[in-house]
Design a protein around this motif. Structure first.
Motif, mmCIF file in Angstrom:
data_model
loop_
_atom_site.group_PDB
_atom_site.id
_atom_site.type_symbol
_atom_site.label_atom_id
_atom_site.label_comp_id
_atom_site.label_asym_id
_atom_site.label_seq_id
_atom_site.Cartn_x
_atom_site.Cartn_y
_atom_site.Cartn_z
ATOM 1 N N HIS A 173 -0.811 3.639 -13.004
ATOM 2 C CA HIS A 173 -1.059 4.739 -14.073
ATOM 3 C C HIS A 173 0.421 5.763 -13.411
ATOM 4 O O HIS A 173 0.703 6.186 -12.161
ATOM 5 N N GLU A 174 1.142 5.842 -14.377
ATOM 6 C CA GLU A 174 2.614 7.006 -13.692
ATOM 7 C C GLU A 174 1.492 8.478 -13.110
ATOM 8 O O GLU A 174 0.507 9.158 -14.010
ATOM 9 N N ARG A 175 2.236 8.962 -12.598
ATOM 10 C CA ARG A 175 1.292 10.069 -12.244
ATOM 11 C C ARG A 175 2.305 10.519 -10.545
ATOM 12 O O ARG A 175 3.514 9.696 -9.936
ATOM 13 N N LEU A 230 1.172 -0.829 -0.329
ATOM 14 C CA LEU A 230 0.003 -0.246 -0.028
ATOM 15 C C LEU A 230 1.022 0.858 0.130
ATOM 16 O O LEU A 230 0.774 2.222 -0.742
ATOM 17 N N ALA A 231 2.117 1.418 1.045
ATOM 18 C CA ALA A 231 2.623 2.789 1.243
ATOM 19 C C ALA A 231 3.197 2.707 -0.648
ATOM 20 O O ALA A 231 3.566 3.929 -1.217
ATOM 21 N N ASN A 232 4.445 1.638 -0.885
ATOM 22 C CA ASN A 232 4.552 1.981 -2.190
ATOM 23 C C ASN A 232 4.126 1.900 -3.163
ATOM 24 O O ASN A 232 4.319 2.918 -4.369
ATOM 25 N N ALA A 233 2.775 1.889 -3.451
ATOM 26 C CA ALA A 233 1.562 2.070 -4.516
ATOM 27 C C ALA A 233 1.205 3.550 -4.208
ATOM 28 O O ALA A 233 1.193 4.037 -5.946
ATOM 29 N N LEU A 234 0.913 3.937 -3.224
ATOM 30 C CA LEU A 234 0.499 4.973 -2.815
ATOM 31 C C LEU A 234 1.592 6.419 -3.299
ATOM 32 O O LEU A 234 1.733 6.953 -3.635
ATOM 33 N N ASN A 235 3.085 5.662 -2.572
ATOM 34 C CA ASN A 235 4.056 6.546 -3.476
ATOM 35 C C ASN A 235 4.416 7.031 -4.215
ATOM 36 O O ASN A 235 4.910 7.647 -5.457
ATOM 37 N N PHE A 261 -6.078 11.999 -9.558
ATOM 38 C CA PHE A 261 -5.751 11.913 -10.835
ATOM 39 C C PHE A 261 -6.483 11.921 -12.017
ATOM 40 O O PHE A 261 -6.067 10.100 -12.416
ATOM 41 N N PRO A 262 -8.044 11.406 -12.027
ATOM 42 C CA PRO A 262 -8.278 11.469 -13.117
ATOM 43 C C PRO A 262 -7.830 10.987 -14.515
ATOM 44 O O PRO A 262 -7.341 12.232 -15.168
ATOM 45 N N GLY A 263 -8.063 10.640 -15.548
ATOM 46 C CA GLY A 263 -7.966 10.407 -16.589
ATOM 47 C C GLY A 263 -6.738 9.565 -17.194
ATOM 48 O O GLY A 263 -5.593 9.684 -18.144
ATOM 49 N N MET A 264 -5.563 9.472 -15.813
ATOM 50 C CA MET A 264 -4.483 9.290 -16.126
ATOM 51 C C MET A 264 -4.544 8.075 -16.362
ATOM 52 O O MET A 264 -4.862 7.375 -16.005
ATOM 53 N N ILE A 266 -8.215 5.803 -4.643
ATOM 54 C CA ILE A 266 -7.372 7.738 -4.509
ATOM 55 C C ILE A 266 -6.852 7.699 -6.171
ATOM 56 O O ILE A 266 -6.865 8.968 -5.977
ATOM 57 N N GLU A 267 -6.545 7.019 -6.166
ATOM 58 C CA GLU A 267 -5.128 7.438 -7.589
ATOM 59 C C GLU A 267 -6.590 7.751 -8.458
ATOM 60 O O GLU A 267 -5.883 9.296 -9.273
ATOM 61 N N GLN A 268 -7.697 7.353 -8.452
ATOM 62 C CA GLN A 268 -9.127 7.641 -9.687
ATOM 63 C C GLN A 268 -9.392 8.833 -9.085
ATOM 64 O O GLN A 268 -10.336 9.432 -10.386
ATOM 65 N N THR A 269 -9.580 9.152 -7.523
ATOM 66 C CA THR A 269 -10.079 10.608 -6.887
ATOM 67 C C THR A 269 -9.280 11.491 -7.574
ATOM 68 O O THR A 269 -9.672 12.611 -7.891
#
Length: 194
Positions: free
Chosen positions: A69-71, A59-64, A191-194, A186-189
């Motif tokens: 998607h690149e973000r 979880l920490a690495n995926a958030l970090n 950074f939508p469309g990435m 969290i990513e989709q919220t």
């Protein structure tokens, strides 16, 4: 041997199906708490006991870094469980403080602790949650079985994602899925469309 393998797959599938309807709104709540903290420029601190530390690290690495998607990076980290630390805390009583000591040093009010434990009476988990509460953090606890003593420590603003299983390995498998689901939400919220 193939029958044992098929049994493992079947148990895993049944546990996930049993968790789906019950846990979806709870997982959404946990993701929203974490999202609110990130938007308030707070950080997500993750840990887990035994095999559950792999969930925290994922979880920490995926958030970090990223899930799919690149973000931009988000402020999250897994508390350390490295061998040097464990040797410094060599006696059993101190070893249960491996995460709580770090948490007290780096956490700030408003940060979120995500703690995964397939063993809901784990002294390490209990001490870590107590440390988080003393720092005025919110807690997202990934548990299983009956929630054990961890459930009793959580306040009304904390979230418990309790997997409906008594088997640690099945609990851990669903915890991994929960971690991926939270990060994806969290990513989709953010950074939508990435």
């Amino acid at each position: 041997m193939q029958e044992l393998i098929k049994q493992s797959f079947t148990e895993s599938i049944h546990t996930k199906i049993a968790a789906l309807d019950v846990l979806a709104p709870i997982i959404e709540n946990a993701a929203q708490i974490m999202l609110n903290a990130l938007l308030a420029e707070k950080k997500i601190l993750c840990c887990g006991d035994r095999f559950s530390h792999s969930v925290a690290s994922t979880l920490a690495n995926a958030l970090n870094y990223r899930l799919e998607h690149e973000r931009p990076s988000l402020p999250a980290m897994a508390l350390s469980a490295d061998p040097v630390l464990m040797s410094m805390l060599s006696d059993e009583d101190k070893a249960t403080q491996q995460f709580s000591t770090q948490l007290r040093a780096i956490a700030q009010a408003g940060d979120v602790l995500v703690i995964a434990s397939a063993y809901p009476n784990s002294p390490t988990s209990l001490r870590t949650i107590e440390a988080a509460l003393s720092k005025d953090m919110l807690v997202v606890a990934l548990t299983g079985s009956d929630g054990g003593e961890i459930s009793g420590l959580l306040g009304p603003n904390d979230v418990e994602i309790r997997i409906p299983s008594d088997k640690a390995i099945r609990i851990n498998e669903v915890h991994q899925l929960v971690a991926h689901s939270i990060c994806d939400a969290i990513e989709q919220t953010l950074f939508p469309g990435m």
